[in-house]
Design a protein around this motif. Structure first.
Motif, PDB file in Angstrom:
ATOM      1  N   LEU A   1     -15.551   5.490 -30.672  1.00  0.00           N
ATOM      2  CA  LEU A   1     -14.367   6.165 -30.124  1.00  0.00           C
ATOM      3  C   LEU A   1     -14.691   6.785 -28.764  1.00  0.00           C
ATOM      4  CD1 LEU A   1     -13.107   8.179 -33.257  1.00  0.00           C
ATOM      5  CD2 LEU A   1     -12.186   6.041 -32.357  1.00  0.00           C
ATOM      6  N   ASN A   2     -15.841   7.435 -28.700  1.00  0.00           N
ATOM      7  CA  ASN A   2     -16.212   8.168 -27.487  1.00  0.00           C
ATOM      8  C   ASN A   2     -17.662   7.840 -27.131  1.00  0.00           C
ATOM      9  OD1 ASN A   2     -16.969  10.061 -25.547  1.00  0.00           O
ATOM     10  ND2 ASN A   2     -15.571  11.610 -26.333  1.00  0.00           N
ATOM     11  N   PRO A   3     -17.859   6.868 -26.237  1.00  0.00           N
ATOM     12  CA  PRO A   3     -19.222   6.422 -25.934  1.00  0.00           C
ATOM     13  C   PRO A   3     -20.075   7.495 -25.246  1.00  0.00           C
ATOM     14  CG  PRO A   3     -17.602   5.310 -24.519  1.00  0.00           C
ATOM     15  CD  PRO A   3     -16.825   6.101 -25.517  1.00  0.00           C
ATOM     16  N   ASN A   4     -19.434   8.598 -24.812  1.00  0.00           N
ATOM     17  CA  ASN A   4     -20.213   9.698 -24.219  1.00  0.00           C
ATOM     18  C   ASN A   4     -20.909  10.546 -25.288  1.00  0.00           C
ATOM     19  OD1 ASN A   4     -19.485   9.000 -21.610  1.00  0.00           O
ATOM     20  ND2 ASN A   4     -17.663  10.291 -21.627  1.00  0.00           N
ATOM     21  N   GLY A   5     -20.512  10.379 -26.544  1.00  0.00           N
ATOM     22  CA  GLY A   5     -21.152  11.153 -27.615  1.00  0.00           C
ATOM     23  C   GLY A   5     -20.911  12.644 -27.505  1.00  0.00           C
ATOM     24  N   VAL A   6     -19.697  12.995 -27.093  1.00  0.00           N
ATOM     25  CA  VAL A   6     -19.311  14.418 -26.998  1.00  0.00           C
ATOM     26  C   VAL A   6     -17.897  14.576 -27.552  1.00  0.00           C
ATOM     27  CG1 VAL A   6     -20.782  15.038 -25.016  1.00  0.00           C
ATOM     28  CG2 VAL A   6     -18.505  14.070 -24.612  1.00  0.00           C
ATOM     29  N   VAL A   7     -17.535  15.793 -27.883  1.00  0.00           N
ATOM     30  CA  VAL A   7     -16.147  16.087 -28.257  1.00  0.00           C
ATOM     31  C   VAL A   7     -15.499  16.769 -27.057  1.00  0.00           C
ATOM     32  CG1 VAL A   7     -16.525  16.299 -30.739  1.00  0.00           C
ATOM     33  CG2 VAL A   7     -16.821  18.322 -29.305  1.00  0.00           C
ATOM     34  N   PRO A   8     -14.186  16.701 -26.945  1.00  0.00           N
ATOM     35  CA  PRO A   8     -13.206  16.171 -27.885  1.00  0.00           C
ATOM     36  C   PRO A   8     -12.837  14.714 -27.618  1.00  0.00           C
ATOM     37  CG  PRO A   8     -12.059  17.341 -26.132  1.00  0.00           C
ATOM     38  CD  PRO A   8     -13.542  17.428 -25.822  1.00  0.00           C
ATOM     39  N   THR A   9     -12.211  14.128 -28.658  1.00  0.00           N
ATOM     40  CA  THR A   9     -11.568  12.817 -28.547  1.00  0.00           C
ATOM     41  C   THR A   9     -10.204  12.943 -29.207  1.00  0.00           C
ATOM     42  OG1 THR A   9     -13.659  11.608 -28.666  1.00  0.00           O
ATOM     43  CG2 THR A   9     -11.690  10.393 -29.324  1.00  0.00           C
ATOM     44  N   LEU A  10      -9.191  12.419 -28.544  1.00  0.00           N
ATOM     45  CA  LEU A  10      -7.839  12.460 -29.116  1.00  0.00           C
ATOM     46  C   LEU A  10      -7.412  11.053 -29.509  1.00  0.00           C
ATOM     47  CD1 LEU A  10      -5.277  14.354 -29.545  1.00  0.00           C
ATOM     48  CD2 LEU A  10      -4.444  13.367 -27.407  1.00  0.00           C
ATOM     49  N   ASP A  11      -6.916  10.950 -30.736  1.00  0.00           N
ATOM     50  CA  ASP A  11      -6.302   9.699 -31.184  1.00  0.00           C
ATOM     51  C   ASP A  11      -4.804   9.954 -31.260  1.00  0.00           C
ATOM     52  OD1 ASP A  11      -5.101   7.721 -32.736  1.00  0.00           O
ATOM     53  OD2 ASP A  11      -6.869   7.418 -33.990  1.00  0.00           O
ATOM     54  N   HIS A  12      -4.056   9.293 -30.381  1.00  0.00           N
ATOM     55  CA  HIS A  12      -2.606   9.460 -30.360  1.00  0.00           C
ATOM     56  C   HIS A  12      -1.978   8.141 -30.803  1.00  0.00           C
ATOM     57  CE1 HIS A  12       1.300   9.717 -27.805  1.00  0.00           C
ATOM     58  NE2 HIS A  12       1.519   9.964 -29.063  1.00  0.00           N
ATOM     59  N   ASP A  13      -1.500   8.108 -32.017  1.00  0.00           N
ATOM     60  CA  ASP A  13      -0.900   6.886 -32.577  1.00  0.00           C
ATOM     61  C   ASP A  13      -1.809   5.668 -32.363  1.00  0.00           C
ATOM     62  OD1 ASP A  13       1.387   8.190 -33.443  1.00  0.00           O
ATOM     63  OD2 ASP A  13       2.520   7.754 -31.622  1.00  0.00           O
ATOM     64  N   GLY A  14      -3.120   5.879 -32.500  1.00  0.00           N
ATOM     65  CA  GLY A  14      -4.051   4.752 -32.371  1.00  0.00           C
ATOM     66  C   GLY A  14      -4.611   4.565 -30.966  1.00  0.00           C
ATOM     67  N   SER A  15      -4.034   5.238 -29.978  1.00  0.00           N
ATOM     68  CA  SER A  15      -4.620   5.164 -28.621  1.00  0.00           C
ATOM     69  C   SER A  15      -5.638   6.279 -28.472  1.00  0.00           C
ATOM     70  CB  SER A  15      -3.546   5.338 -27.540  1.00  0.00           C
ATOM     71  OG  SER A  15      -2.620   4.301 -27.626  1.00  0.00           O
ATOM     72  N   ILE A  16      -6.811   5.916 -27.973  1.00  0.00           N
ATOM     73  CA  ILE A  16      -7.896   6.884 -27.865  1.00  0.00           C
ATOM     74  C   ILE A  16      -7.959   7.423 -26.431  1.00  0.00           C
ATOM     75  CG2 ILE A  16     -10.416   7.199 -28.052  1.00  0.00           C
ATOM     76  CD1 ILE A  16      -8.937   6.703 -30.746  1.00  0.00           C
ATOM     77  N   VAL A  17      -7.978   8.749 -26.330  1.00  0.00           N
ATOM     78  CA  VAL A  17      -8.102   9.389 -25.012  1.00  0.00           C
ATOM     79  C   VAL A  17      -9.301  10.335 -25.086  1.00  0.00           C
ATOM     80  CG1 VAL A  17      -6.884  10.664 -23.197  1.00  0.00           C
ATOM     81  CG2 VAL A  17      -5.568   9.350 -24.869  1.00  0.00           C
ATOM     82  N   ILE A  18     -10.196  10.222 -24.109  1.00  0.00           N
ATOM     83  CA  ILE A  18     -11.386  11.086 -24.120  1.00  0.00           C
ATOM     84  C   ILE A  18     -11.444  11.931 -22.847  1.00  0.00           C
ATOM     85  CG2 ILE A  18     -12.718   9.528 -25.599  1.00  0.00           C
ATOM     86  CD1 ILE A  18     -14.376   8.758 -23.081  1.00  0.00           C
ATOM     87  N   ASP A  19     -12.262  12.936 -22.894  1.00  0.00           N
ATOM     88  CA  ASP A  19     -12.532  13.919 -21.841  1.00  0.00           C
ATOM     89  C   ASP A  19     -11.420  14.976 -21.798  1.00  0.00           C
ATOM     90  OD1 ASP A  19     -14.565  14.131 -19.261  1.00  0.00           O
ATOM     91  OD2 ASP A  19     -12.711  15.252 -19.108  1.00  0.00           O
TER      92      ASP A  19
END
Ligand code: GSH
Length: 256
Positions: free
Chosen positions: A48-66
Motif C-alpha cells: 500500500l505504502n512503499p515508503n513504509g510509513v503512516v499514514p495511508t488512506l484507502d478511499h473506496d479502493g484508491s490508495i493515497v499516501i503522504d
C-alpha cells in the motif's frame, strides 16, 4: 464514500489526516499500526505504502499516501462544510509554500527530540544486530535511524533540531502577526495550520511549550486549534506521548 485510514494514534503525520476527516465529518475506519513493532514494514503494508510509513488512506479502493497529499486530496473531494484551501490562486500557492516549509522544518526536526526522549528505551533494549536490521528495513528512515543509533542523537543534533523548531516558531509568529491571525493566513484556518498542528502539539507534549512563552500570536493560535471541534476526536486518548510513556509525563511536568 468509504475511508480506511492506516495510521498510528501518536503519529504526527496521522494526526493531520484525522483532523481533516473529523473536521469534515467524514466517517472513517481506523487501522492502527504499532510503529515500534514494525507493522509499517510488513510486506502487505509496503504494497500500500512503499515508503513504509503512516499514514495511508484507502478511499473506496484508491490508495493515497503522504499526509500533506492526503489532506489536500480530502479537501478537494470534500470541500464542504468548510474548505481548508483559499480560493485565490496566489493565496493557495502561499499556503502550499508554507506546507513545504512545515514538512521540511518542524515536521522533520520534531522527530529528533521525539525519538531521543520517547522511543529510545525501546531501541536501547535491542541488541546492536537487531537494531541495525530494523533500521535497514526502513525504506525512508534508514539513515535517520542509523544516525540516531541505540544511544540516541548526540547533543549537537538535538540542539540543531531545537534551533530549527525555534526558527519555525519565529516564522509562525511573523506569519500570524502579518496576516492578523488567529490562523497563519488570517481569519480562516487552512491546510497550513493543520500541517503544523502536530509538531506544535508534540512540542507541548514534550514540555517544550516554554519555547513560545514570549510569542503571544502562537499562544493564541494554539488555543484556537485546541478549541476547534475536530481537535478532541483527533487527539483521542493515547495520541499524546505523555499518555503512553509515564517517564515523559514526569519529565514534561518538571520542565514547566
Ligand atoms: N512525508 C510522510 C512522512 C510519514 C512519516 O514519517 N510517518 C512516521 C510517523 S509520523 C512513520 O510512519 N514512521 C515510521 C518509521 O519511522 O518507521 C507523510 O507526511 O506522510
Amino acid at each position: 464514500m468509504s475511508f480506511t485510514l492506516y495510521n498510528a494514534p501518536q503519529s504526527t503525520c496521522s494526526q493531520r489526516v484525522r483532523f481533516v476527516l473529523n473536521a469534515k465529518g467524514l466517517p472513517f475506519e481506523e487501522v492502527k499500526l504499532d510503529l515500534l513493532a514494525g507493522d509499517q514494514l510488513k510486506p502487505d503494508y509496503l504494497e500500500l505504502n512503499p515508503n513504509g510509513v503512516v499514514p495511508t488512506l484507502d478511499h473506496d479502493g484508491s490508495i493515497v499516501i503522504d499526509s500533506s497529499v492526503i489532506i489536500e486530496y480530502l479537501d478537494e473531494i470534500a470541500p464542504g462544510p468548510d474548505s481548508f484551501t483559499p480560493k485565490d490562486a496566489v493565496a493557495r500557492a502561499r499556503m502550499r509554500a508554507l506546507m513545504r516549509f512545515i514538512d521540511e522544518m518542524p515536521a522533520a526536526a520534531v522527530r529528533v527530540p521525539t525519538f531521543n526522549l520517547a522511543f529510545l528505551p525501546r531501541f536501547a533494549a535491542m541488541s546492536e544486530e537487531e537494531f541495525v536490521a530494523f533500521a535497514e528495513s526502513k525504506p525512508l528512515r534508514k539513515e535517520f535511524m542509523l544516525a540516531m543509533g541505540r544511544k540516541g542523537f548526540p547533543e549537537k543534533d538535538m540542539n540543531a533540531a531545537l534551533d530549527r523548531l525555534a526558527r519555525t516558531l519565529a516564522r509562525m509568529e511573523r506569519e500570524i502577526t502579518a496576516s492578523g491571525g488567529p490562523w497563519l493566513m488570517g481569519s480562516r484556518i487552512t491546510l497550513a495550520d493543520v500541517a503544523v498542528m502536530p509538531a506544535i502539539v508534540r512540542m507541548a507534549d514534550l514540555g517544550l511549550d516554554t519555547m513560545w512563552k514570549d510569542k503571544p500570536a502562537i499562544a493564541r493560535w494554539y488555543e484556537a486549534i485546541r478549541a476547534h471541534q475536530a481537535f478532541r476526536p483527533t487527539y483521542y486518548f493515547g495520541s499524546l506521548l505523555t499518555e503512553r510513556f509515564p517517564h515523559l509525563r514526569e519529565r514534561a511536568a518538571a520542565q514547566r
